[in-house]
Write a protein that holds these residues in place. Structure first.
Motif, PDB file in Angstrom:
ATOM      1  N   ASN A  89     -25.584 -72.468   7.324  1.00  0.00           N
ATOM      2  CA  ASN A  89     -24.833 -73.356   6.212  1.00  0.00           C
ATOM      3  C   ASN A  89     -23.554 -72.900   6.120  1.00  0.00           C
ATOM      4  O   ASN A  89     -22.313 -74.479   5.324  1.00  0.00           O
ATOM      5  CB  ASN A  89     -25.316 -73.791   4.732  1.00  0.00           C
ATOM      6  N   ALA A  90     -22.719 -72.869   6.869  1.00  0.00           N
ATOM      7  CA  ALA A  90     -21.700 -71.758   6.806  1.00  0.00           C
ATOM      8  C   ALA A  90     -21.162 -72.246   8.378  1.00  0.00           C
ATOM      9  O   ALA A  90     -19.296 -72.866   8.190  1.00  0.00           O
ATOM     10  CB  ALA A  90     -21.457 -70.625   6.916  1.00  0.00           C
ATOM     11  N   ARG A  91     -21.160 -73.706   8.976  1.00  0.00           N
ATOM     12  CA  ARG A  91     -21.010 -73.536   9.501  1.00  0.00           C
ATOM     13  C   ARG A  91     -19.931 -75.255   8.871  1.00  0.00           C
ATOM     14  O   ARG A  91     -20.715 -76.251   8.617  1.00  0.00           O
ATOM     15  CB  ARG A  91     -21.419 -74.504  10.528  1.00  0.00           C
ATOM     16  N   THR A  92     -19.109 -75.758   9.573  1.00  0.00           N
ATOM     17  CA  THR A  92     -17.983 -76.301   9.506  1.00  0.00           C
ATOM     18  C   THR A  92     -17.240 -76.569  10.311  1.00  0.00           C
ATOM     19  O   THR A  92     -17.498 -77.127  11.096  1.00  0.00           O
ATOM     20  CB  THR A  92     -16.883 -76.276   8.009  1.00  0.00           C
ATOM     21  N   ASP A  93     -17.162 -78.431   9.703  1.00  0.00           N
ATOM     22  CA  ASP A  93     -15.861 -79.303  11.300  1.00  0.00           C
ATOM     23  C   ASP A  93     -14.538 -79.275  10.105  1.00  0.00           C
ATOM     24  O   ASP A  93     -14.445 -80.371  10.540  1.00  0.00           O
ATOM     25  CB  ASP A  93     -16.967 -80.429  11.241  1.00  0.00           C
ATOM     26  N   GLU A  94     -14.304 -78.112   9.948  1.00  0.00           N
ATOM     27  CA  GLU A  94     -12.562 -78.564   9.428  1.00  0.00           C
ATOM     28  C   GLU A  94     -11.968 -78.150  10.171  1.00  0.00           C
ATOM     29  O   GLU A  94     -10.739 -78.956  10.455  1.00  0.00           O
ATOM     30  CB  GLU A  94     -12.283 -77.426   8.572  1.00  0.00           C
TER      31      GLU A  94
ATOM     32  N   THR B 199     -13.177 -59.238   5.581  1.00  0.00           N
ATOM     33  CA  THR B 199     -14.077 -58.025   4.395  1.00  0.00           C
ATOM     34  C   THR B 199     -15.326 -59.002   3.985  1.00  0.00           C
ATOM     35  O   THR B 199     -14.644 -59.979   3.482  1.00  0.00           O
ATOM     36  CB  THR B 199     -13.728 -57.368   4.320  1.00  0.00           C
ATOM     37  N   GLY B 200     -16.701 -58.463   3.802  1.00  0.00           N
ATOM     38  CA  GLY B 200     -17.424 -59.511   2.995  1.00  0.00           C
ATOM     39  C   GLY B 200     -18.167 -60.351   3.898  1.00  0.00           C
ATOM     40  O   GLY B 200     -17.754 -60.568   4.588  1.00  0.00           O
ATOM     41  N   GLU B 201     -18.933 -60.560   2.595  1.00  0.00           N
ATOM     42  CA  GLU B 201     -18.656 -62.039   3.048  1.00  0.00           C
ATOM     43  C   GLU B 201     -18.611 -62.832   3.613  1.00  0.00           C
ATOM     44  O   GLU B 201     -18.309 -63.597   4.609  1.00  0.00           O
ATOM     45  CB  GLU B 201     -19.178 -62.857   1.563  1.00  0.00           C
ATOM     46  N   PRO B 202     -16.560 -62.828   3.229  1.00  0.00           N
ATOM     47  CA  PRO B 202     -15.537 -64.150   3.864  1.00  0.00           C
ATOM     48  C   PRO B 202     -16.028 -63.316   6.076  1.00  0.00           C
ATOM     49  O   PRO B 202     -15.638 -64.142   6.628  1.00  0.00           O
ATOM     50  CB  PRO B 202     -14.091 -63.515   4.037  1.00  0.00           C
ATOM     51  N   LEU B 203     -16.182 -62.127   5.674  1.00  0.00           N
ATOM     52  CA  LEU B 203     -15.492 -62.020   7.139  1.00  0.00           C
ATOM     53  C   LEU B 203     -17.419 -62.502   8.011  1.00  0.00           C
ATOM     54  O   LEU B 203     -16.695 -62.418   9.054  1.00  0.00           O
ATOM     55  CB  LEU B 203     -16.103 -60.611   7.694  1.00  0.00           C
ATOM     56  N   ALA B 204     -18.147 -62.427   7.425  1.00  0.00           N
ATOM     57  CA  ALA B 204     -19.500 -62.796   7.912  1.00  0.00           C
ATOM     58  C   ALA B 204     -19.975 -63.904   7.794  1.00  0.00           C
ATOM     59  O   ALA B 204     -20.069 -64.687   9.142  1.00  0.00           O
ATOM     60  CB  ALA B 204     -20.427 -62.265   6.719  1.00  0.00           C
ATOM     61  N   GLU B 205     -19.377 -64.824   7.095  1.00  0.00           N
ATOM     62  CA  GLU B 205     -19.053 -66.173   7.103  1.00  0.00           C
ATOM     63  C   GLU B 205     -17.869 -66.198   8.361  1.00  0.00           C
ATOM     64  O   GLU B 205     -17.721 -67.953   8.947  1.00  0.00           O
ATOM     65  CB  GLU B 205     -18.476 -67.570   5.699  1.00  0.00           C
ATOM     66  N   ALA B 206     -17.404 -65.876   8.670  1.00  0.00           N
ATOM     67  CA  ALA B 206     -16.437 -66.418   9.781  1.00  0.00           C
ATOM     68  C   ALA B 206     -16.543 -66.092  10.595  1.00  0.00           C
ATOM     69  O   ALA B 206     -16.577 -67.033  12.323  1.00  0.00           O
ATOM     70  CB  ALA B 206     -14.937 -65.330   9.954  1.00  0.00           C
ATOM     71  N   TYR B 207     -17.570 -65.232  11.115  1.00  0.00           N
ATOM     72  CA  TYR B 207     -18.610 -65.220  12.220  1.00  0.00           C
ATOM     73  C   TYR B 207     -19.774 -66.138  12.656  1.00  0.00           C
ATOM     74  O   TYR B 207     -19.713 -66.341  14.058  1.00  0.00           O
ATOM     75  CB  TYR B 207     -19.429 -63.731  12.194  1.00  0.00           C
ATOM     76  N   ALA B 208     -19.604 -66.873  11.498  1.00  0.00           N
ATOM     77  CA  ALA B 208     -21.289 -67.669  11.343  1.00  0.00           C
ATOM     78  C   ALA B 208     -20.696 -69.051  11.533  1.00  0.00           C
ATOM     79  O   ALA B 208     -21.839 -69.583  12.005  1.00  0.00           O
ATOM     80  CB  ALA B 208     -21.757 -67.548  10.282  1.00  0.00           C
ATOM     81  N   ASN B 209     -19.817 -69.401  11.358  1.00  0.00           N
ATOM     82  CA  ASN B 209     -18.622 -70.479  11.619  1.00  0.00           C
ATOM     83  C   ASN B 209     -18.062 -70.525  12.924  1.00  0.00           C
ATOM     84  O   ASN B 209     -18.250 -72.054  13.814  1.00  0.00           O
ATOM     85  CB  ASN B 209     -18.068 -70.766  10.785  1.00  0.00           C
TER      86      ASN B 209
END
Length: 348
Positions: free
Chosen positions: A172-177, A233-243
């Motif tokens: 769900n974190a993957r975007t096409d921005e 860090t934390g969630e924002p970093l994890a989301e960057a990896y996941a995206n």
């Protein structure tokens, strides 16, 4: 068991050394170890030359020694070769206290990239520093072999871990921005990380550099098409990896690279040079591509399934890393039978 852990690398720094010490100290406390931290935030500090985000403690050997003595430790570990590390080392030698150290960073190469100081001279200082202890912990076999060839003694293996609950695939974190595929680098933005080698690559999609450091302004100016979100860090970093789609690691000087495990746990394949660090973590596996042609490595890594990367990363845990650290402490400092039994009881 009471451990004194002395380090010049500490919050608010964001790097692999700090993350390792934070997680290992937490896991050790779960094992029943009382961890006393001796860190720069206990002193007045000044910025390190060319690294203003790194703060160096301003203190005296006497004050360091008094604080070390007040901790009344059963075991002592010196994590870094800075003012605090040198001060605790001096106190240990003067009081005939056994201690261990760890080699986290190739400072000789980092120093040589900034000033005309021979790595041979820097390694001589580091050899003097570490060989005074009862064991020096190193993250990989490649680093162990390299340091042994330089005269370092009593080297002990100490691997790394990853928080697989935080760093995980997030569909769900993957975007096409931004145009895909997304090629990602995470780490300190400094000359020794060789980030230009990544940003110079002719790749489809987008490039993202997460982190900050002395080279940030220059790289943002020279590569306006790349994204630089700064430190996450934390969630924002994890989301960057996941995206992202591929983790590109251009460094030729890292001793390990915890970010490699974070990327893999997030389902990202790794593209890197076939050098120490990447070779030790993903060499001989099917979760990354190591090639002197970094562009070809990045493009080939796109075909590696995310599930395979995640499965590989799950084999590396912070509790296992902490237990290995504890084993090294107990054996190198020859602790009592009672302390050894306490230290080894949990997790066995």
């Amino acid at each position: 068991m009471k451990l004194l852990l002395a380090t010049d690398a500490w919050r608010p720094q964001v790097n692999g050394v700090v993350r390792t010490l934070e997680r290992v100290s937490t896991e050790l406390q779960r094992f029943g170890v009382d961890v006393a931290m001796l860190t720069p935030d206990l002193f007045r500090t000044i910025p390190a030359p060319t690294y203003p985000e790194i703060r160096l403690a301003i203190t005296t050997p006497g004050k360091i020694g008094a604080m070390a003595a007040a901790a009344k430790p059963d075991a002592i570990h010196i994590a870094t070769e800075g003012p605090i590390g040198f001060g605790v080392r001096r106190w240990c030698l003067r009081n005939r206290r056994k201690f261990t150290t760890s080699f986290h960073t190739r400072f000789p190469e980092y120093v040589a990239a900034r000033w005309p100081i021979s790595p041979k001279l820097s390694y001589a200082v580091l050899r003097w520093f570490h060989n005074a202890g009862n064991g020096c912990m190193v993250a990989t076999r490649s680093l162990e072999n390299d340091l042994r060839s330089r005269g370092f003694e009593r080297l002990l293996p100490w691997s790394r871990g990853v928080d697989a609950e935080l760093f995980r695939p997030r569909p769900n974190a993957r975007t096409d921005e931004v145009p895909r595929p997304v090629f990602l680098f995470v780490g300190r933005v400094a000359v020794e990380k060789n980030i230009r080698a990544f940003l110079d690559l002719d790749l489809p999609g987008s490039k993202m550099v997460v982190g900050d450091g002395p080279a940030s302004v220059e790289l943002k100016r020279d590569y306006p098409d790349a994204r630089f979100p700064g430190v996450l860090t934390g969630e924002p970093l994890a989301e960057a990896y996941a995206n992202a789609d591929v983790f590109v690691f251009p460094s030729r000087t890292d001793t390990y690279g915890i970010v490699l495990l974070e990327a893999l746990a997030s389902g990202l394949p790794v593209a890197a040079y076939p050098v120490a660090g990447p070779l030790d973590v993903v060499g001989g596996t099917d979760v990354g591509v190591l090639d002197d042609d970094l562009r070809q490595a990045a493009l080939s890594a796109l075909d590696i399934p995310a599930e395979r990367c995640r499965e590989f990363a799950l084999k590396h845990s912070w509790p296992a890393c902490a237990r290995q650290f504890l084993d090294n402490l107990v054996s190198a400092q020859d602790l009592s039978v009672e302390t050894r039994a306490l230290a080894m009881a949990d997790g066995r």
